[in-house]
Scaffold this motif. Structure first.
Motif, PDB file in Angstrom:
ATOM      1  N   MET A   1      -7.475  -6.386  -8.096  1.00 60.39           N
ATOM      2  CA  MET A   1      -8.143  -5.495  -7.160  1.00 60.39           C
ATOM      3  C   MET A   1      -7.189  -5.058  -6.055  1.00 60.39           C
ATOM      4  N   VAL A   2      -6.461  -6.013  -5.510  1.00 62.09           N
ATOM      5  CA  VAL A   2      -5.515  -5.709  -4.436  1.00 62.09           C
ATOM      6  C   VAL A   2      -4.398  -4.808  -4.946  1.00 62.09           C
ATOM      7  N   LEU A   3      -3.889  -5.075  -6.141  1.00 60.98           N
ATOM      8  CA  LEU A   3      -2.818  -4.261  -6.710  1.00 60.98           C
ATOM      9  C   LEU A   3      -3.248  -2.804  -6.831  1.00 60.98           C
ATOM     10  N   ALA A   4      -4.467  -2.583  -7.341  1.00 59.34           N
ATOM     11  CA  ALA A   4      -4.967  -1.214  -7.490  1.00 59.34           C
ATOM     12  C   ALA A   4      -5.082  -0.520  -6.136  1.00 59.34           C
ATOM     13  N   LEU A   5      -5.568  -1.236  -5.135  1.00 63.54           N
ATOM     14  CA  LEU A   5      -5.737  -0.643  -3.808  1.00 63.54           C
ATOM     15  C   LEU A   5      -4.393  -0.407  -3.123  1.00 63.54           C
ATOM     16  N   GLU A   6      -3.453  -1.334  -3.280  1.00 65.07           N
ATOM     17  CA  GLU A   6      -2.141  -1.189  -2.646  1.00 65.07           C
ATOM     18  C   GLU A   6      -1.372  -0.010  -3.249  1.00 65.07           C
TER      19      GLU A   6
ATOM     20  N   ALA B   1      -0.981   4.379  -1.371  1.00 64.72           N
ATOM     21  CA  ALA B   1       0.254   5.152  -1.269  1.00 64.72           C
ATOM     22  C   ALA B   1       0.231   6.358  -2.202  1.00 64.72           C
ATOM     23  N   PHE B   2      -0.377   6.186  -3.361  1.00 66.38           N
ATOM     24  CA  PHE B   2      -0.439   7.269  -4.344  1.00 66.38           C
ATOM     25  C   PHE B   2      -1.211   8.481  -3.822  1.00 66.38           C
ATOM     26  N   LEU B   3      -2.387   8.238  -3.266  1.00 68.43           N
ATOM     27  CA  LEU B   3      -3.276   9.343  -2.902  1.00 68.43           C
ATOM     28  C   LEU B   3      -2.676  10.293  -1.866  1.00 68.43           C
ATOM     29  N   PRO B   4      -2.176   9.825  -0.718  1.00 71.44           N
ATOM     30  CA  PRO B   4      -1.644  10.785   0.252  1.00 71.44           C
ATOM     31  C   PRO B   4      -0.433  11.544  -0.258  1.00 71.44           C
ATOM     32  N   VAL B   5       0.439  10.874  -1.022  1.00 70.95           N
ATOM     33  CA  VAL B   5       1.615  11.562  -1.552  1.00 70.95           C
ATOM     34  C   VAL B   5       1.207  12.597  -2.588  1.00 70.95           C
ATOM     35  N   HIS B   6       0.316  12.218  -3.484  1.00 70.14           N
ATOM     36  CA  HIS B   6      -0.093  13.146  -4.544  1.00 70.14           C
ATOM     37  C   HIS B   6      -0.854  14.335  -3.965  1.00 70.14           C
ATOM     38  N   MET B   7      -1.736  14.085  -3.013  1.00 67.92           N
ATOM     39  CA  MET B   7      -2.474  15.191  -2.402  1.00 67.92           C
ATOM     40  C   MET B   7      -1.522  16.114  -1.651  1.00 67.92           C
ATOM     41  N   ALA B   8      -0.542  15.525  -0.977  1.00 71.85           N
ATOM     42  CA  ALA B   8       0.435  16.336  -0.250  1.00 71.85           C
ATOM     43  C   ALA B   8       1.267  17.177  -1.214  1.00 71.85           C
ATOM     44  N   SER B   9       1.598  16.620  -2.367  1.00 75.06           N
ATOM     45  CA  SER B   9       2.414  17.356  -3.340  1.00 75.06           C
ATOM     46  C   SER B   9       1.693  18.599  -3.858  1.00 75.06           C
TER      47      SER B   9
ATOM     48  N   ALA C   1       4.565  -2.791  -3.974  1.00 76.76           N
ATOM     49  CA  ALA C   1       3.460  -2.058  -4.605  1.00 76.76           C
ATOM     50  C   ALA C   1       3.305  -0.679  -3.987  1.00 76.76           C
ATOM     51  N   ALA C   2       3.461  -0.585  -2.673  1.00 78.16           N
ATOM     52  CA  ALA C   2       3.360   0.704  -2.003  1.00 78.16           C
ATOM     53  C   ALA C   2       4.464   1.653  -2.468  1.00 78.16           C
ATOM     54  N   SER C   3       5.645   1.127  -2.742  1.00 78.72           N
ATOM     55  CA  SER C   3       6.739   1.956  -3.245  1.00 78.72           C
ATOM     56  C   SER C   3       6.373   2.581  -4.582  1.00 78.72           C
ATOM     57  N   PHE C   4       5.829   1.770  -5.483  1.00 80.19           N
ATOM     58  CA  PHE C   4       5.400   2.308  -6.768  1.00 80.19           C
ATOM     59  C   PHE C   4       4.294   3.343  -6.585  1.00 80.19           C
ATOM     60  N   GLY C   5       3.373   3.088  -5.655  1.00 82.43           N
ATOM     61  CA  GLY C   5       2.303   4.040  -5.410  1.00 82.43           C
ATOM     62  C   GLY C   5       2.826   5.386  -4.939  1.00 82.43           C
ATOM     63  N   SER C   6       3.747   5.372  -3.987  1.00 82.62           N
ATOM     64  CA  SER C   6       4.327   6.614  -3.485  1.00 82.62           C
ATOM     65  C   SER C   6       5.054   7.374  -4.584  1.00 82.62           C
TER      66      SER C   6
END
Length: 206
Positions: free
Chosen positions: A57-62, A66-74, A110-115
């Motif tokens: 659960m934590v892995l998915a959230l972490e 990071a994924f969502l703001p970068v992807h939305m910004a892209s 984990a945040a690095s992978f998300g970004s």
């Protein structure tokens, strides 16, 4: 520039949400910073001390934070302009140095992978980082984990520099790498470092 500032701030604030610290405390009544050896509010420690269900659960959230703001910004701004490098690095910086307490941040793996996954469909940086981790975890095994991460991100940064060249995404990867390496160097306690090479060869140093 104003719209880039919005995504930079959003990414930083999103990265500052330390799910690896808060969820185990709220649900499992475990303070990850107190029970783990490295005092790091990270996903690995959650798996180790709270089990696979909480760790997953934590892995998915972490990753997601990071994924969502970068992807939305892209999708909203030009990825070719230099401020996007800060957009890419913002969630990682937020996790490493959260606004509510800069000293309580995590190591940002984990945040690095998300970004990096947020760059989809450009997945080369994320795939390269995963490949480096697999190399130094399964083939050339480096211990302790902090040194493994330092070497992994150093090699990854060099690879990104070689492949991406002087680009906006390359600059963003550089900022991510410097942040993660800096956090690991800070917590590295000079433990004995061992390198297990293929075919049973072994090296160690202090």
């Amino acid at each position: 520039m104003r719209e880039y500032i919005f995504w930079i701030v959003l990414g930083y604030l999103s990265g500052s949400l330390l799910f690896a610290l808060w969820l185990p405390r709220w649900i499992c009544h475990v303070d990850i910073r107190q029970v783990s050896e490295d005092k790091n509010p990270g996903t690995f420690n959650v798996f180790q001390h709270c089990g696979a269900w909480m760790g997953s659960m934590v892995l998915a959230l972490e990753i997601g934070k990071a994924f969502l703001p970068v992807h939305m910004a892209s999708q909203a701004v030009d990825m070719g302009r230099w401020p996007f490098a800060l957009v890419l690095a913002a969630p990682v910086l937020g996790h490493a140095f959260p606004f509510w307490n800069c000293k309580k941040g995590g190591k940002s793996i984990a945040a690095s992978f998300g970004s990096l996954l947020g760059l989809h469909p450009l997945l080369l940086p994320a795939v390269l980082l995963a490949g480096c981790y697999l190399l130094f975890t399964l083939v050339i095994v480096i211990n302790p984990h902090s040194m493994r991460s330092i070497v992994t991100f150093a090699v990854w940064m060099a690879g990104c520099g070689r492949i991406l060249g002087p680009s906006v995404i390359g600059l963003g990867c550089f900022l991510i790498g410097v942040t993660v390496i800096g956090k690991h160097v800070k917590v590295y306690q000079g433990e004995k470092c061992s390198i297990n090479l293929p075919f049973g060869r072994h090296r160690s140093s202090r």
